[in-house]
Design a protein around this motif. Structure first.
Motif: not given
Length: 251
Positions: A90-111
């Protein structure tokens, strides 16, 4: 059934701690020559201590660096027989509402969870096809089969993508003697992130989670390593394209 890995040449990513390090230890104990890869240079020292023949600090999102490392391994050992894609998280990420997810947070987990597994598989495929033998195992997650307990959208989506990649690579590489499978762990206390998640549930949440597990216990890294050992062995030569839940019956 005796699982003999004598002279098998294996590479394990995410090898610095938890599940990955236990897989390194298990393969090495049965005779495999294991290269351990991770971004955590300090953690890789312990992988060396439990049996890794070589360690490499490597960013798996760097496709060219991955290719160079796999070529070096194949040249040094004469080939690559086994790849276990264990890196991710999860690279240190925590749950948050979908509208608050940044592009960087999305991409880093796919990487972390997809790109590295693809680049590693892409790099070892020619060596395995040339030898007419190979075993690729992707460590996915129960989050790749259903909504995740973490609540992290990118983590869930990336683990679903890893499941799809597993099935597609099995279809493509099977005719060359290469099997591709995935292990989907349940809740395993294996690293600081899972430990924090467990603690955040609190006593009541922990009790509820354990009650959903048929065996009434959390998993251990060795539970996952045991399944990897089977899937990478000669005994599993007709098992491919499978996503095997190792979760105490929760699924």
């Amino acid at each position: 059934m005796k699982l003999d890995f004598t002279n098998r040449r294996a590479v394990v990513t995410g090898a610095a701690q938890g599940i990955g390090r236990t897989i390194v230890q298990s393969l090495a104990a049965e005779g495999a020559q294991v290269w351990a890869l991770d971004m955590d240079d300090v953690g890789l020292r312990t992988a060396k201590e439990v049996g890794a023949q070589q360690t490499r600090t490597l960013d798996l999102s760097d496709r060219s660096a991955v290719a160079r490392t796999m070529t070096e391994m194949a040249d040094t050992l004469g080939g690559i027989d086994i790849l276990v894609n264990c890196a991710g998280g999860v690279r240190g990420q925590v749950a948050k509402p979908v509208e608050d997810v940044s592009e960087e947070e999305w991409l880093v987990l796919f990487e972390a969870n997809v790109h590295g597994a693809f680049f590693c598989s892409q790099a070892v495929a020619p060596h395995m096809k040339r030898n007419g033998f190979g075993r690729i195992v992707n460590i996915s997650s129960g989050a790749g089969l259903r909504p995740s307990l973490t609540g992290i959208q990118a983590y869930t989506a990336s683990k679903h993508a890893l499941v799809g990649l597993t099935k597609q690579l099995s279809f493509e590489l099977g005719p060359f003697g290469v099997t591709v499978n995935s292990v989907a762990p349940g809740f395993v206390l294996s690293n600081p992130n899972t430990q924090r998640q467990w603690e955040n549930y609190g006593p009541e949440g922990q009790a509820r989670l354990v009650q959903t597990i048929h065996t009434r216990r959390l998993g251990a890294p060795q539970d996952i390593a045991n399944m990897v050992m089977f899937l990478t062995s000669d005994a599993a030569s007709w098992v491919s394209g499978e996503i095997i839940s190792v979760d105490g019956g929760r699924s």
